[in-house]
Every structure is written in structure tokens, then in C-alpha cells.
Scaffold this motif. Structure first.
Motif, PDB file in Angstrom:
ATOM      1  N   THR A  93       0.838  -1.201   0.000  1.00 37.18           N
ATOM      2  CA  THR A  93       0.000   0.000   0.000  1.00 37.18           C
ATOM      3  C   THR A  93       0.865   1.239   0.000  1.00 37.18           C
ATOM      4  O   THR A  93       1.622   1.459   0.968  1.00 37.18           O
ATOM      5  N   ALA A  94       0.789   2.032  -1.048  1.00 33.74           N
ATOM      6  CA  ALA A  94       1.563   3.271  -1.114  1.00 33.74           C
ATOM      7  C   ALA A  94       0.863   4.324  -0.275  1.00 33.74           C
ATOM      8  O   ALA A  94      -0.179   4.854  -0.670  1.00 33.74           O
ATOM      9  N   LEU A  95       1.396   4.598   0.914  1.00 32.24           N
ATOM     10  CA  LEU A  95       0.766   5.563   1.808  1.00 32.24           C
ATOM     11  C   LEU A  95       1.788   6.630   2.145  1.00 32.24           C
ATOM     12  O   LEU A  95       2.680   6.431   2.972  1.00 32.24           O
ATOM     13  N   LYS A  96       1.705   7.764   1.476  1.00 33.92           N
ATOM     14  CA  LYS A  96       2.657   8.869   1.663  1.00 33.92           C
ATOM     15  C   LYS A  96       1.938  10.181   1.417  1.00 33.92           C
ATOM     16  O   LYS A  96       0.800  10.197   0.951  1.00 33.92           O
ATOM     17  N   PRO A  97       2.574  11.317   1.741  1.00 35.23           N
ATOM     18  CA  PRO A  97       1.918  12.606   1.541  1.00 35.23           C
ATOM     19  C   PRO A  97       1.441  12.736   0.085  1.00 35.23           C
ATOM     20  O   PRO A  97       2.122  12.249  -0.821  1.00 35.23           O
ATOM     21  N   PRO A  98       0.257  13.306  -0.150  1.00 32.74           N
ATOM     22  CA  PRO A  98      -0.607  14.015   0.798  1.00 32.74           C
ATOM     23  C   PRO A  98      -1.737  13.163   1.380  1.00 32.74           C
ATOM     24  O   PRO A  98      -2.801  13.695   1.676  1.00 32.74           O
ATOM     25  N   ALA A  99      -1.538  11.865   1.516  1.00 28.74           N
ATOM     26  CA  ALA A  99      -2.580  11.013   2.085  1.00 28.74           C
ATOM     27  C   ALA A  99      -2.869  11.420   3.523  1.00 28.74           C
ATOM     28  O   ALA A  99      -2.062  12.097   4.171  1.00 28.74           O
ATOM     29  N   ARG A 100      -4.020  10.991   4.031  1.00 27.78           N
ATOM     30  CA  ARG A 100      -4.363  11.274   5.423  1.00 27.78           C
ATOM     31  C   ARG A 100      -5.226  10.142   5.976  1.00 27.78           C
ATOM     32  O   ARG A 100      -5.862   9.382   5.247  1.00 27.78           O
ATOM     33  N   LEU A 101      -5.216  10.069   7.282  1.00 25.67           N
ATOM     34  CA  LEU A 101      -6.039   9.087   8.010  1.00 25.67           C
ATOM     35  C   LEU A 101      -7.129   9.822   8.747  1.00 25.67           C
ATOM     36  O   LEU A 101      -6.872  10.823   9.417  1.00 25.67           O
ATOM     37  N   ASP A 102      -8.365   9.338   8.593  1.00 25.53           N
ATOM     38  CA  ASP A 102      -9.503   9.973   9.263  1.00 25.53           C
ATOM     39  C   ASP A 102      -9.837   9.219  10.553  1.00 25.53           C
ATOM     40  O   ASP A 102      -9.560   8.031  10.662  1.00 25.53           O
TER      41      ASP A 102
END
Length: 310
Positions: A301-310
Motif C-alpha cells: 500500500t503506497a501511503l505517503k503525503p498528501p494522504a491522510r487518516l480519518d
């Protein structure tokens, strides 16, 4: 003379105490535990950890649905016990049961009473940011963990500890403490001290609604919230911007540098902004998957900026 004991407990936290009592020569004449529950894929009845160990040791096992009937009391009395040892049994003991053994009933509790009386002392101590926890042996009365204290041991809580870590550290510590307490009882030298009325707090059962992570809280509070609920029920959040919500349980984390809008992914190494500073995710679990280290998760899973967690 070794004591005749009734042992009352259910989960794996109670097993070390049962084993230590037997190893030190006490005669455990009966084990009381919760009845088997359906579990696993086939929903087969699964006996408790304590029942499994008791049967291995050849100790008679009792699984009454209540202890409040005359029949339950009569059966309890037939064991002619010097004392009952209670460790996370999961049922309320009425006064008649408490009075039945010669010396009474003694409970091992996973907190430094009177702080964290109640159902979830290990989780609550971590979630509240406590610097230490411990175990106490008390002589039981009808109140909620209000009995007179016999002995105690303390243990520091670090920011790296999860509820599972603290549980695993307290279980053998408590087993040793209970053996020492029963040794004192056997010799007639066990002293009891009334609990203070100052500093009373209650460790309420963990509710599902508490498990969602609030990234607006300071980083250390977020870390303690995550660790206090790990591995069960697991503090969780959702990956924002997906067509369908992707739930992530965060199982282990550490404090990290950086800042941003709460919930922002700050780098490609799972640093997440909180209300103050940030945490870095070390271990997590995607819905339907097993626990995994962050590096393994990031490979899929590519999880890097600008991703966010709610």
C-alpha cells in the motif's frame, strides 16, 4: 501445612497463579471457571484457559452459571477449603460464598488499588498515561475491588508497552505475589491494610466507541490510546479518499518529529500528524488481514503525503 484451596479464574492471565500454587505444594481441590463458549470458524465450544490447565493437572472443574443459589453454595462448601484464590474469574461472589472458606477469598487484581478498580485496569492505566501499574492481593468483600490489601508489587509503564505487554508482565508477577500471600496465610502472618479512600478511580469495561483514534489529541495521548487498546479491541482509523472506507487497526507506534494537520501522513515511513507533534506507526492490521509491520504494509500500500487518516 499446605492450604486447601479453591481456585477461581478464567483467562490466560490467571493460569500462572494456578500453576504456581500447585508447584508450591498447595492442594487445589477444585477450579471454578466460566463455562465454555463458542469460538473459531466452526463455533465449537472452547473451554477457558484455566479449565484447560486444570484438566491437564487433574483438578476437578466447576462451571456454574451462578453462585447465588443454595445449591451452588452447598457445593462450594463441600470442598472444605481454607481459602479461595480468585484471578479474573468474571462472576460476582455473593457474601455467602465469600464467607464459606475458613480464611475467606483472596483476589489478585491488576492495578495499584484504589486506582483502577473494576473490569479493565490494564487498559485504563496505559490509556490514562500512568507511569506505573502493578498487582495487589486483597481479601475480598462485597464491594467492587474494595477489600483490604495484603501485598502489592509495582511495575513501570513505558511508552513502548501495549496492553498485551503489560498483561504478560503482570501475570507472572501476580502469580509470585499470590504464592507469597498464601504462604503468609499458611503461617498465620498475613497482614491486611484497609484501602485508602483517596485516589479511587474505576476501570470501566472498554466500549467499541472508544476505539476510534482522534488525531487531534497530542501525540503522546494518541500513542497511549493506541497501546492501551492493543491488540484488542484495537484502536482504529480509516484511510481517507478511498471509494470504500479502508479500516486500519494501529497496534504499535512510537513518538515522531514533525507536524501538520491532524491525520496527515507526513512522510513515506508512516509518520502521522497529531494535535501536537506526531506518531510513527510501527505495526498495524488492515481489515481482513493479519497484523503486520509497517514495512510489510507499505510494500502493498503506497501511503505517503498528501494522504491522510480519518
Amino acid at each position: 501445612m499446605p492450604l486447601r484451596l479453591i481456585f477461581m479464574g478464567t483467562p490466560d492471565f490467571a493460569v500462572p497463579t494456578l500453576l504456581e500454587l500447585v508447584a508450591h505444594g498447595h492442594q487445589v481441590v477444585a477450579v471454578y471457571t466460566r463455562a465454555p463458549k463458542p469460538a473459531g470458524r466452526g463455533m465449537k465450544l472452547q473451554p477457558s484457559a484455566v479449565e484447560q490447565e486444570a484438566r491437564r493437572l487433574g483438578i476437578p472443574v466447576m462451571t456454574p452459571g451462578t453462585l447465588k443459589t443454595p445449591e451452588a453454595l452447598a457445593e462450594f462448601r463441600t470442598h472444605n477449603a481454607d481459602a479461595a484464590v480468585v484471578v479474573a474469574y468474571g462472576m460476582i461472589l455473593p457474601q455467602a460464598i465469600l464467607d464459606a472458606p475458613r480464611y475467606g477469598c483472596f483476589n489478585l487484581h491488576g492495578s495499584l488499588l484504589p486506582r483502577w478498580r473494576g473490569a479493565a485496569p490494564i487498559n485504563r492505566a496505559i490509556m490514562a498515561g500512568d507511569a506505573e501499574s502493578g498487582v495487589m492481593v486483597m481479601k475480598m468483600d462485597v464491594g467492587l475491588d474494595t477489600g483490604d490489601v495484603a501485598m502489592a508489587e509495582r511495575l513501570a509503564i513505558t511508552d513502548t508497552m501495549t496492553a498485551a505487554d503489560l498483561h504478560d508482565a503482570l501475570a507472572p508477577l501476580g502469580a509470585d505475589l499470590m504464592v507469597r500471600a498464601m504462604g503468609g496465610l499458611e503461617r498465620g502472618g498475613l497482614q491486611l491494610t484497609k484501602q485508602s479512600e483517596d485516589g479511587v478511580t474505576y476501570a470501566a469495561k472498554i466500549e467499541k466507541a472508544e476505539a476510534r483514534i482522534d488525531w487531534k489529541r497530542p501525540a503522546r495521548e494518541v500513542l497511549r490510546h493506541i497501546h492501551g487498546l492493543s491488540p484488542f479491541p484495537g484502536a482504529w482509523c480509516e484511510l481517507a479518499g478511498e471509494a470504500e472506507p479502508v479500516r486500519l487497526k494501529i497496534l504499535r507506534c512510537e513518538l515522531a518529529s514533525g507536524s501538520g494537520s491532524p491525520g496527515d501522513v507526513l512522510d513515506d515511513n508512516l509518520a502521522i500528524a497529531c494535535g501536537d507533534r506526531a506518531i510513527r506507526i510501527v505495526e498495524l492490521q488492515r481489515a481482513g488481514k493479519g497484523p503486520m509491520k509497517s514495512a510489510e504494509f507499505l510494500r502493498g500500500t503506497a501511503l505517503k503525503p498528501p494522504a491522510r487518516l480519518d
